[in-house]
Motif scaffolding. Structure first.
Motif, PDB file in Angstrom:
ATOM      1  N   TYR A  19       0.929  -1.338  -0.057  1.00 27.88           N
ATOM      2  CA  TYR A  19      -0.018  -0.070   0.077  1.00 27.88           C
ATOM      3  C   TYR A  19       0.892   1.245  -0.143  1.00 27.88           C
ATOM      4  O   TYR A  19       0.677   2.194  -0.722  1.00 27.88           O
ATOM      5  CB  TYR A  19      -0.830   0.021   1.233  1.00 27.88           C
ATOM      6  CG  TYR A  19      -1.653   1.181   1.317  1.00 27.88           C
ATOM      7  CD1 TYR A  19      -2.852   1.334   0.886  1.00 27.88           C
ATOM      8  CD2 TYR A  19      -1.327   2.198   2.286  1.00 27.88           C
ATOM      9  CE1 TYR A  19      -3.830   2.555   0.991  1.00 27.88           C
ATOM     10  CE2 TYR A  19      -2.191   3.386   2.371  1.00 27.88           C
ATOM     11  CZ  TYR A  19      -3.221   3.520   1.624  1.00 27.88           C
ATOM     12  OH  TYR A  19      -4.133   4.725   2.048  1.00 27.88           O
ATOM     13  N   GLU A  20       2.033   1.298   0.997  1.00 32.30           N
ATOM     14  CA  GLU A  20       2.786   2.477   1.028  1.00 32.30           C
ATOM     15  C   GLU A  20       3.502   2.666  -0.248  1.00 32.30           C
ATOM     16  O   GLU A  20       3.894   3.645  -0.623  1.00 32.30           O
ATOM     17  CB  GLU A  20       3.677   2.368   2.358  1.00 32.30           C
ATOM     18  CG  GLU A  20       4.423   3.536   2.616  1.00 32.30           C
ATOM     19  CD  GLU A  20       3.657   4.877   2.699  1.00 32.30           C
ATOM     20  OE1 GLU A  20       4.304   6.031   2.610  1.00 32.30           O
ATOM     21  OE2 GLU A  20       2.185   4.909   2.951  1.00 32.30           O
ATOM     22  N   LEU A  21       4.222   1.418  -0.534  1.00 33.80           N
ATOM     23  CA  LEU A  21       5.032   1.587  -1.863  1.00 33.80           C
ATOM     24  C   LEU A  21       4.221   2.128  -3.085  1.00 33.80           C
ATOM     25  O   LEU A  21       4.825   2.668  -4.002  1.00 33.80           O
ATOM     26  CB  LEU A  21       5.562   0.129  -2.219  1.00 33.80           C
ATOM     27  CG  LEU A  21       6.599  -0.291  -0.929  1.00 33.80           C
ATOM     28  CD1 LEU A  21       6.929  -1.850  -1.330  1.00 33.80           C
ATOM     29  CD2 LEU A  21       7.996   0.439  -1.207  1.00 33.80           C
ATOM     30  N   ILE A  22       2.958   1.528  -3.438  1.00 34.98           N
ATOM     31  CA  ILE A  22       2.208   2.127  -4.361  1.00 34.98           C
ATOM     32  C   ILE A  22       1.760   3.462  -4.175  1.00 34.98           C
ATOM     33  O   ILE A  22       2.132   4.491  -5.162  1.00 34.98           O
ATOM     34  CB  ILE A  22       0.864   1.465  -4.579  1.00 34.98           C
ATOM     35  CG1 ILE A  22       1.031  -0.236  -4.981  1.00 34.98           C
ATOM     36  CG2 ILE A  22      -0.062   2.051  -5.323  1.00 34.98           C
ATOM     37  CD1 ILE A  22      -0.306  -1.027  -4.933  1.00 34.98           C
ATOM     38  N   ARG A  23       1.686   4.108  -2.989  1.00 36.74           N
ATOM     39  CA  ARG A  23       1.512   5.394  -2.572  1.00 36.74           C
ATOM     40  C   ARG A  23       2.579   6.354  -3.018  1.00 36.74           C
ATOM     41  O   ARG A  23       2.364   7.434  -3.688  1.00 36.74           O
ATOM     42  CB  ARG A  23       0.970   5.587  -1.072  1.00 36.74           C
ATOM     43  CG  ARG A  23       0.478   7.052  -0.883  1.00 36.74           C
ATOM     44  CD  ARG A  23       0.029   6.992   0.759  1.00 36.74           C
ATOM     45  NE  ARG A  23       1.127   7.193   1.577  1.00 36.74           N
ATOM     46  CZ  ARG A  23       1.768   8.523   1.933  1.00 36.74           C
ATOM     47  NH1 ARG A  23       1.358   9.601   1.250  1.00 36.74           N
ATOM     48  NH2 ARG A  23       2.814   8.510   2.785  1.00 36.74           N
ATOM     49  N   ILE A  54      -3.672  -9.765  -5.459  1.00 38.28           N
ATOM     50  CA  ILE A  54      -3.459  -8.955  -6.614  1.00 38.28           C
ATOM     51  C   ILE A  54      -4.787  -8.096  -6.904  1.00 38.28           C
ATOM     52  O   ILE A  54      -4.495  -7.004  -7.248  1.00 38.28           O
ATOM     53  CB  ILE A  54      -3.232  -9.846  -8.191  1.00 38.28           C
ATOM     54  CG1 ILE A  54      -1.836 -10.571  -8.209  1.00 38.28           C
ATOM     55  CG2 ILE A  54      -3.473  -9.022  -9.386  1.00 38.28           C
ATOM     56  CD1 ILE A  54      -1.677 -11.763  -9.098  1.00 38.28           C
ATOM     57  N   ARG A  55      -5.856  -8.849  -6.533  1.00 40.41           N
ATOM     58  CA  ARG A  55      -7.162  -7.727  -6.446  1.00 40.41           C
ATOM     59  C   ARG A  55      -6.805  -6.764  -5.506  1.00 40.41           C
ATOM     60  O   ARG A  55      -7.372  -5.532  -5.752  1.00 40.41           O
ATOM     61  CB  ARG A  55      -8.302  -8.743  -6.091  1.00 40.41           C
ATOM     62  CG  ARG A  55      -9.500  -7.960  -5.768  1.00 40.41           C
ATOM     63  CD  ARG A  55     -10.134  -7.060  -6.925  1.00 40.41           C
ATOM     64  NE  ARG A  55     -10.145  -7.813  -8.139  1.00 40.41           N
ATOM     65  CZ  ARG A  55     -10.083  -7.102  -9.269  1.00 40.41           C
ATOM     66  NH1 ARG A  55      -9.886  -5.835  -9.182  1.00 40.41           N
ATOM     67  NH2 ARG A  55     -10.155  -7.812 -10.466  1.00 40.41           N
ATOM     68  N   GLN A  56      -6.345  -6.771  -4.286  1.00 42.00           N
ATOM     69  CA  GLN A  56      -6.128  -5.937  -3.440  1.00 42.00           C
ATOM     70  C   GLN A  56      -4.981  -4.809  -3.985  1.00 42.00           C
ATOM     71  O   GLN A  56      -5.217  -3.813  -3.681  1.00 42.00           O
ATOM     72  CB  GLN A  56      -5.408  -6.392  -2.017  1.00 42.00           C
ATOM     73  CG  GLN A  56      -5.124  -5.347  -1.053  1.00 42.00           C
ATOM     74  CD  GLN A  56      -6.537  -4.781  -0.828  1.00 42.00           C
ATOM     75  OE1 GLN A  56      -7.550  -5.330  -0.015  1.00 42.00           O
ATOM     76  NE2 GLN A  56      -6.636  -3.472  -0.724  1.00 42.00           N
ATOM     77  N   LEU A  57      -4.081  -5.309  -4.626  1.00 39.23           N
ATOM     78  CA  LEU A  57      -3.025  -4.286  -5.288  1.00 39.23           C
ATOM     79  C   LEU A  57      -3.897  -3.614  -6.327  1.00 39.23           C
ATOM     80  O   LEU A  57      -3.554  -2.210  -6.516  1.00 39.23           O
ATOM     81  CB  LEU A  57      -2.044  -4.975  -5.962  1.00 39.23           C
ATOM     82  CG  LEU A  57      -0.871  -5.916  -5.234  1.00 39.23           C
ATOM     83  CD1 LEU A  57       0.040  -6.693  -5.998  1.00 39.23           C
ATOM     84  CD2 LEU A  57      -0.108  -5.031  -4.076  1.00 39.23           C
ATOM     85  N   HIS A  58      -4.793  -4.158  -6.989  1.00 43.38           N
ATOM     86  CA  HIS A  58      -5.440  -3.484  -8.029  1.00 43.38           C
ATOM     87  C   HIS A  58      -6.423  -2.375  -7.211  1.00 43.38           C
ATOM     88  O   HIS A  58      -6.486  -1.089  -7.682  1.00 43.38           O
ATOM     89  CB  HIS A  58      -6.511  -4.285  -8.805  1.00 43.38           C
ATOM     90  CG  HIS A  58      -5.658  -4.734 -10.021  1.00 43.38           C
ATOM     91  ND1 HIS A  58      -5.414  -4.067 -11.236  1.00 43.38           N
ATOM     92  CD2 HIS A  58      -5.054  -5.969 -10.341  1.00 43.38           C
ATOM     93  CE1 HIS A  58      -4.684  -4.673 -12.130  1.00 43.38           C
ATOM     94  NE2 HIS A  58      -4.400  -5.999 -11.662  1.00 43.38           N
ATOM     95  N   ASP A  59      -6.844  -2.723  -6.023  1.00 37.69           N
ATOM     96  CA  ASP A  59      -7.847  -1.839  -5.483  1.00 37.69           C
ATOM     97  C   ASP A  59      -7.047  -0.690  -4.756  1.00 37.69           C
ATOM     98  O   ASP A  59      -7.431   0.537  -5.000  1.00 37.69           O
ATOM     99  CB  ASP A  59      -8.496  -2.590  -4.289  1.00 37.69           C
ATOM    100  CG  ASP A  59      -9.568  -3.515  -4.515  1.00 37.69           C
ATOM    101  OD1 ASP A  59      -9.981  -3.257  -5.899  1.00 37.69           O
ATOM    102  OD2 ASP A  59      -9.878  -4.401  -3.964  1.00 37.69           O
ATOM    103  N   TRP A  60      -5.743  -0.860  -4.485  1.00 35.05           N
ATOM    104  CA  TRP A  60      -4.985   0.256  -3.716  1.00 35.05           C
ATOM    105  C   TRP A  60      -4.491   1.173  -5.176  1.00 35.05           C
ATOM    106  O   TRP A  60      -4.419   2.400  -5.063  1.00 35.05           O
ATOM    107  CB  TRP A  60      -3.883  -0.405  -3.021  1.00 35.05           C
ATOM    108  CG  TRP A  60      -4.101  -0.824  -1.637  1.00 35.05           C
ATOM    109  CD1 TRP A  60      -5.250  -0.830  -0.981  1.00 35.05           C
ATOM    110  CD2 TRP A  60      -3.435  -2.105  -1.210  1.00 35.05           C
ATOM    111  NE1 TRP A  60      -4.902  -1.404   0.188  1.00 35.05           N
ATOM    112  CE2 TRP A  60      -3.909  -2.175   0.134  1.00 35.05           C
ATOM    113  CE3 TRP A  60      -2.155  -2.737  -1.505  1.00 35.05           C
ATOM    114  CZ2 TRP A  60      -3.593  -3.337   1.053  1.00 35.05           C
ATOM    115  CZ3 TRP A  60      -1.822  -3.608  -0.575  1.00 35.05           C
ATOM    116  CH2 TRP A  60      -2.547  -3.901   0.572  1.00 35.05           C
TER     117      TRP A  60
END
Length: 183
Positions: A19-23, A54-60
């Motif tokens: 989450y933080e890395l995507i942010r 992967i679904r969670q990564l997409h949501d983030w």
């Protein structure tokens, strides 16, 4: 220009850190946050990503309005990521050298595909000519030294390298990326 933030497996099996890395990828100005799928990716390994993760990564990524992309390392990973209708895929230079059939399967999806050329010996004779390819110049050393980068093209997408359109960076700092951007 497209700026791809390499998250890879830098979350060290702490999935919530993604989450933080995507942010941070979005805050740094990246267009795409990229993960690796299928390398050190079995349950209890450092880079385990299943359908739910992967679904969670997409949501983030959707929340932060940044695109996701994955480097694909095996057939199982390709079959998994196809369920998410990716817009882009990355082929690592290791995969290009070791599994040309997997590369062809990825290219047959007819979506934008970035291919790193770090381990590919003959940059004058590229393996595929599909229109959906963007080859990336790369030196497969980790981290790159200044000596490693002496062959960085003076200009990308020139008459000798129409398909080498970008740079996959493994250096410390931002200096090399800035040089590549200027070319």
């Amino acid at each position: 220009m497209i700026f791809i933030s390499e998250i890879g497996l830098n979350y060290n099996n702490n999935f919530n850190l993604c989450y933080e890395l995507i942010r941070q990828s979005k805050l740094s100005g990246a267009n795409i946050a990229k993960f690796q799928l299928g390398w050190k990716g079995k349950p209890n390994e450092i880079n385990f990503l299943d359908h739910a993760r992967i679904r969670q990564l997409h949501d983030w990524a959707d929340f932060f309005e940044i695109e996701l992309m994955f480097s694909i390392f095996n057939d199982e990973s390709l079959n998994l990521i196809k369920k998410f209708n990716p817009k882009k895929i990355k082929i690592a230079s290791r995969t290009l050298v070791e599994d040309i059939k997997l590369c062809q399967k990825i290219l047959d999806l007819d979506i934008k595909t970035f291919i790193s050329l770090g381990m590919w010996e003959d940059k004058e004779k590229l393996p595929f000519s599909n229109e959906n390819i963007c080859y990336l110049w790369c030196k497969s050393t980790y981290p790159n030294s200044l000596e490693d980068l002496k062959k960085l093209p003076k200009k990308f997408a020139n008459k000798n390298h129409k398909k080498i359109q970008g740079f996959s960076d493994h250096s410390i700092g931002i200096e090399t990326a800035l040089i590549a951007i200027s070319r």
